[in-house]
Motif scaffolding. Structure first.
Motif, PDB file in Angstrom:
ATOM      1  N   ASN A   1      20.781 100.334 -57.419  1.00 52.78           N
ATOM      2  CA  ASN A   1      20.007 101.249 -56.556  1.00 52.78           C
ATOM      3  C   ASN A   1      18.667 100.598 -56.244  1.00 52.78           C
ATOM      4  O   ASN A   1      17.718 100.703 -57.032  1.00 52.78           O
ATOM      5  N   PRO A   2      18.571  99.890 -55.105  1.00 53.73           N
ATOM      6  CA  PRO A   2      17.335  99.168 -54.778  1.00 53.73           C
ATOM      7  C   PRO A   2      16.149 100.114 -54.635  1.00 53.73           C
ATOM      8  O   PRO A   2      16.256 101.181 -54.022  1.00 53.73           O
ATOM      9  N   THR A   3      15.027  99.718 -55.205  1.00 56.01           N
ATOM     10  CA  THR A   3      13.773 100.466 -55.037  1.00 56.01           C
ATOM     11  C   THR A   3      12.616  99.481 -54.931  1.00 56.01           C
ATOM     12  O   THR A   3      12.649  98.424 -55.577  1.00 56.01           O
ATOM     13  N   PRO A   4      11.602  99.776 -54.120  1.00 55.28           N
ATOM     14  CA  PRO A   4      11.519 100.943 -53.212  1.00 55.28           C
ATOM     15  C   PRO A   4      12.467 100.755 -52.032  1.00 55.28           C
ATOM     16  O   PRO A   4      12.601  99.655 -51.490  1.00 55.28           O
ATOM     17  N   VAL A   5      13.114 101.813 -51.645  1.00 60.23           N
ATOM     18  CA  VAL A   5      14.181 101.704 -50.662  1.00 60.23           C
ATOM     19  C   VAL A   5      13.658 101.449 -49.255  1.00 60.23           C
ATOM     20  O   VAL A   5      14.350 100.838 -48.423  1.00 60.23           O
ATOM     21  N   ASP A   6      12.443 101.910 -48.937  1.00 60.66           N
ATOM     22  CA  ASP A   6      11.930 101.770 -47.572  1.00 60.66           C
ATOM     23  C   ASP A   6      11.294 100.411 -47.302  1.00 60.66           C
ATOM     24  O   ASP A   6      10.885 100.130 -46.177  1.00 60.66           O
ATOM     25  N   GLN A   7      11.184  99.590 -48.320  1.00 63.81           N
ATOM     26  CA  GLN A   7      10.639  98.251 -48.154  1.00 63.81           C
ATOM     27  C   GLN A   7      11.715  97.221 -48.479  1.00 63.81           C
ATOM     28  O   GLN A   7      12.730  97.530 -49.106  1.00 63.81           O
ATOM     29  N   LYS A   8      11.470  95.991 -48.064  1.00 61.63           N
ATOM     30  CA  LYS A   8      12.425  94.932 -48.393  1.00 61.63           C
ATOM     31  C   LYS A   8      12.518  94.781 -49.907  1.00 61.63           C
ATOM     32  O   LYS A   8      11.501  94.672 -50.596  1.00 61.63           O
ATOM     33  N   HIS A   9      13.735  94.775 -50.404  1.00 55.77           N
ATOM     34  CA  HIS A   9      13.976  94.678 -51.842  1.00 55.77           C
ATOM     35  C   HIS A   9      14.852  93.467 -52.120  1.00 55.77           C
ATOM     36  O   HIS A   9      15.900  93.298 -51.501  1.00 55.77           O
ATOM     37  N   LYS A  10      14.442  92.640 -53.054  1.00 57.90           N
ATOM     38  CA  LYS A  10      15.250  91.501 -53.468  1.00 57.90           C
ATOM     39  C   LYS A  10      15.910  91.833 -54.799  1.00 57.90           C
ATOM     40  O   LYS A  10      15.236  92.197 -55.773  1.00 57.90           O
TER      41      LYS A  10
END
Length: 856
Positions: free
Chosen positions: A658-667
């Motif tokens: 579950n990538p976070t933060p979701v509204d920004q680019k997540h690596k």
């Protein structure tokens, strides 16, 4: 099942090694003129039509030859797949019209015979069905220096506005119409042609345009006032055209008489038959039963006749915006930023690259690069297909997956053929169309058409999945034809918006076979050589001879338009979007496009498109090698995706994040604990969700190799013959995941056989890999027997070192039997690959390999 696609038809192009992809590209971008043209070496001869008209002659056919040509046209029309549609839509019965020519042929002059044939083919309004005139007439182009375009108007069909788009790029043409650039300016409006308004003028020429509907007819008629081919069209009736213009900056009008310039190929003129005693190659007269001895060609799958687009004489550049080039001659791009837009534009000028042998592979790789790198951060993308005349059906079919969000990818279209014994001879003969033969043979008697089958199986066209998740649309026109129609249909049938300069695309829905290259080779008892068609000892065809081709298998849409034809109907535009005059004005160097402005605004304001805004997923497309049983990870970058999961080949979820933060680019990474348990090529599916809504489905393939401890250790001075003991620890057959294992290499007791050993299958990609630890100066030897389609289906041997560097040791196709030894340029841990690849159409047994010996 795969269509016989080596002219415009490919097997799966996604994620294949470069050496494989080279085999799957088009070999027939110029097949439209196969047998009647070759590379020009002597240049062109220029003149005014008023002076050269007396020279534009025809081959001197005797009565027997006229009847031969006409009867061969009739036999070809028996497999003309659109014959019933053309009769229903346009009232043209192709077989009845050719019967009339056969009846009249003995009394027709050569000019009248050739022109009757031209008129017959043009009346069918099918750009896949073309007749090529015999004689010097074939060698001429008719050109004038102005090119035009339709621009925005209140009523396109009844009161269209036509603007001067550009001047010819051929300086020799310009020189024969002096002062034209001073008299007529870019952006001036064309109001009349020979005193007629456009609708009035079109009524006089519409039967000769070949356009499959009124929009296609309008575009082709407009192009034909700039250039025409003597190969397929009559010489202009008048020596000049009178154009009435309205100045772009005033309401005043003026008339100008523009002469036709003739541009003739000197090579063609030197070789074209004139007939009788005047023909220096008169030996062909009367030789109507000579055998076609050229290499049997594969059919073009889906391309337009490009006779009228004037590509040699006018720039193919589109107005207002400059496109950046890529490594592919058919792919270019820009990022449009006017008024705050961040619009990526991918320009596809064709679906076949005629330049390098692996041109379509290069094009596909460039599209993937643009989507995953150059344009990844754009807000949206429009795919610019204007003036795209078509090309490879395989290429067109493989690309929609990059944008379509569906569990099994996009659904490919269907095809069907005419249910006639001539097709039975083709499908069941040397054409090796096994799936089409099965469809034909299962068709009930009395049916007009064969049973339908897929042109390309969905499994082979959906090997990667989505590469770009944000809003995507198309920009088309009525010059978008054939494979361009098919691609547009696939995208529209999966929910994508189509902006069109015209209300429909060009409406070409078929693949093509050509009389000389295909029909004569595949059914010689039915299809006979035409006059002057004999090839020389090098397989080169004489120039300026007659030939013809026909729409052979018909395209049927799927999805919400299931069962509908593309032919005549085309793909309807969601929104019609013409350029303005200002888009063409030469002194507007701002790079501003009224069309792209409106498309960018649409993406920003349409609620359905905004649901995709900001979505992003990036992960390497490069083929990745992993070790059996060992944990590995898949690095990724995402944005606006709440949940990402990885599924194995059995659709089992092996990891989730579950990538976070979701509204920004997540690596992040997706971890595969304990890796893959077996050797081979393993396909994983990555899916992304926002709540219960899936927003991502894409795939990545991994090549699973043994632990180095399992490699066969070859000591100096020793040799190992494979097959003497259990080798499963260090050998394995690696197949494309879409292949049936029974069609690939079968390795038992040291003998390697492809498939059943009797006849190999289409679109096989199989490699026996042998993992070894070698001393320096080692060698690989084998005895092999290859029986494959030359220049299309290949047997080859490679070596790869521990760093992934690969060297090709051997390659062959055709018929070869030999024992060979190849020095291996690497030492240490190496894997050796004995590979076979086939395209969408096969000839022969395949390959057998034995006595595989490795030693120093």
């Amino acid at each position: 099942m795969m269509l016989h696609q080596k002219a415009l038809g490919q097997g799966p192009l996604c994620d294949l090694p470069p050496r494989t992809k080279m085999l799957l590209t088009s070999a027939f971008f110029a097949l439209a003129i196969a047998g009647t043209a070759s590379a020009q070496t002597l240049g062109n001869r220029y003149g005014l039509l008023s002076a050269t008209r007396p020279e534009i002659g025809f081959a001197n056919y005797n009565t027997e030859q006229k009847l031969l040509v006409a009867n061969q046209v009739k036999e070809m029309f028996k497999v003309f797949v659109h014959q019933y549609e053309k009769e229903d839509v346009y009232g043209v019965n192709a077989l009845e019209k050719v019967d009339k020519i056969i009846k009249d042929a003995p009394g027709l002059s050569n000019r009248d015979f050739q022109y009757r044939m031209v008129a017959l083919f043009q009346s069918l309004r099918d750009l896949h069905t073309n007749y090529y005139v015999a004689g010097p007439h074939n060698c001429y182009n008719f050109v004038q220096p102005l090119q035009f375009a339709f621009v925005e108007s209140e009523d396109y069909l009844k009161k269209p506005k036509i603007a001067v788009k550009s001047y010819t790029v051929d300086k020799n043409v310009l020189a024969r119409v002096p002062g034209i650039q001073d008299k007529v300016k870019i952006g001036d409006l064309l109001t009349k042609i020979d005193g007629k308004t456009w609708p009035e003028y079109f009524d006089t020429v519409k039967a000769d345009t070949g356009g499959a509907n009124q929009y296609g007819g309008y575009q082709r008629a407009l192009q034909q006032i700039s250039s025409k081919r003597g190969r397929s069209y009559k010489v202009p009736a008048k020596n000049a055209q009178v154009f009435t213009f309205q100045s772009s900056n005033s309401t005043s009008t003026f008339d100008i008489t523009v002469p036709w310039v003739t541009v003739a190929s000197k090579d063609c003129l030197a070789d074209a038959p004139t007939g009788g005693a005047a023909d220096p190659k008169n030996n062909a007269l009367g030789k109507t039963e000579q055998k076609y001895h050229g290499k049997p060609k594969k059919p073009r799958t889906d391309d337009a006749s490009v006779d009228d687009w004037g590509t040699e004489f006018f720039s193919s550049d589109l107005p207002a915006v400059a496109y950046a080039p890529t490594a592919s001659s058919i792919v270019s791009y820009t990022i449009y930023r006017n008024n705050g837009a961040n619009l990526g534009v991918i320009r596809l000028s064709a679906f076949t690259d005629s330049a390098p042998s692996d041109g379509e592979t290069t094009a596909l790789n460039e599209v993937k690069r643009l989507l995953t790198d150059v344009l990844a951060d754009t807000d949206s993308i429009v795919i610019d297909l204007r003036t795209n005349g078509g090309g490879s059906l395989g290429f067109a079919d493989v690309m929609p997956q990059f944008w379509v969000n569906a569990p099994n990818g996009f659904d490919t279209g269907y095809g069907r053929a005419i249910n006639h014994p001539n097709n039975g001879a083709l499908f069941n003969g040397p054409a090796n169309e096994e799936d089409w033969a099965a469809a034909y043979n299962a068709t009930p008697k009395g049916n007009k058409y064969t049973n339908t089958i897929k042109f390309n199986e969905a499994s082979t066209m959906n090997t990667i999945g989505q590469l770009y998740l944000r809003p995507v649309a198309l920009l088309t026109d009525a010059k978008c034809y054939s494979a361009c129609d098919t691609f547009s249909a696939s995208m529209q049938d999966h929910g994508f918006t189509v902006f069109g300069e015209d209300a429909t695309t060009g409406a070409g829905g078929a693949n093509v076979i050509e009389h000389q290259a295909n029909l004569q080779a595949w059914a010689p008892s039915i299809y006979k050589p035409l006059p002057y068609q004999e090839l020389d000892s090098n397989g080169k065809a004489r120039l300026g001879v007659s030939n013809f081709r026909v729409a052979w298998r018909q395209t049927i849409r799927t999805g919400p338009n299931k069962g509908k034809l593309i032919e005549d109907a085309g793909i309807k535009s969601t929104y019609q979007l013409r350029p303005t005059v200002q888009d063409f004005v030469a002194d507007d160097a701002k790079g501003v496009s009224s069309q792209f402005d409106r498309i960018a605004k649409y993406f920003k304001t349409n609620s359905n498109e905004q649901k995709k805004a900001g979505l992003l997923f990036q992960a390497s497309l490069n083929a990745t090698t992993v070790t059996v049983g060992k944990t590995f990870t898949i690095p990724f970058t995402s944005q606006k995706i709440n949940t990402i999961e990885l599924r194995d080949a059995n659709n089992k979820v092996v990891t989730k994040t579950n990538p976070t933060p979701v509204d920004q680019k997540h690596k992040g990474t997706l971890e595969v604990v304990n890796g893959v348990a077996t050797l081979g090529r393993s396909l994983f599916t990555i899916q992304g969700f926002n709540g219960n809504q899936r927003v991502l489905i894409t795939r990545r393939e991994f090549t699973v190799i043994p632990n180095t401890s399992a490699y066969l250790k070859v000591a100096a001075g020793q040799k190992y013959t494979l097959g003497s003991k259990d080798e499963s620890a260090y050998t394995h057959v690696y197949n494309n995941p879409t292949n049936n294992a029974a069609d690939a290499w079968q390795y038992k007791n040291g003998k390697l056989v492809l498939g059943n050993g009797i006849k190999y299958k289409s679109n096989v990609e199989s490699a026996l890999k042998i993992f070894v630890n070698l001393p320096a100066s080692s060698k690989l030897s084998a005895t092999f027997d290859v029986d494959s389609e030359k220049d299309y289906d290949y047997f080859f041997v490679t070596a790869t070192d521990a760093s992934g560097n690969t060297v090709e040791l051997y390659r062959t196709s055709g018929t070869v039997a030999a024992t060979a030894t190849w020095p291996i340029p690497f030492s240490g841990n190496v894997y050796l690959s004995i590979e076979f690849t086939s395209d969408g159409g096969v000839v022969g047994r395949g390959a057998t390999v034995k006595d595989i010996i490795i030693g120093s």
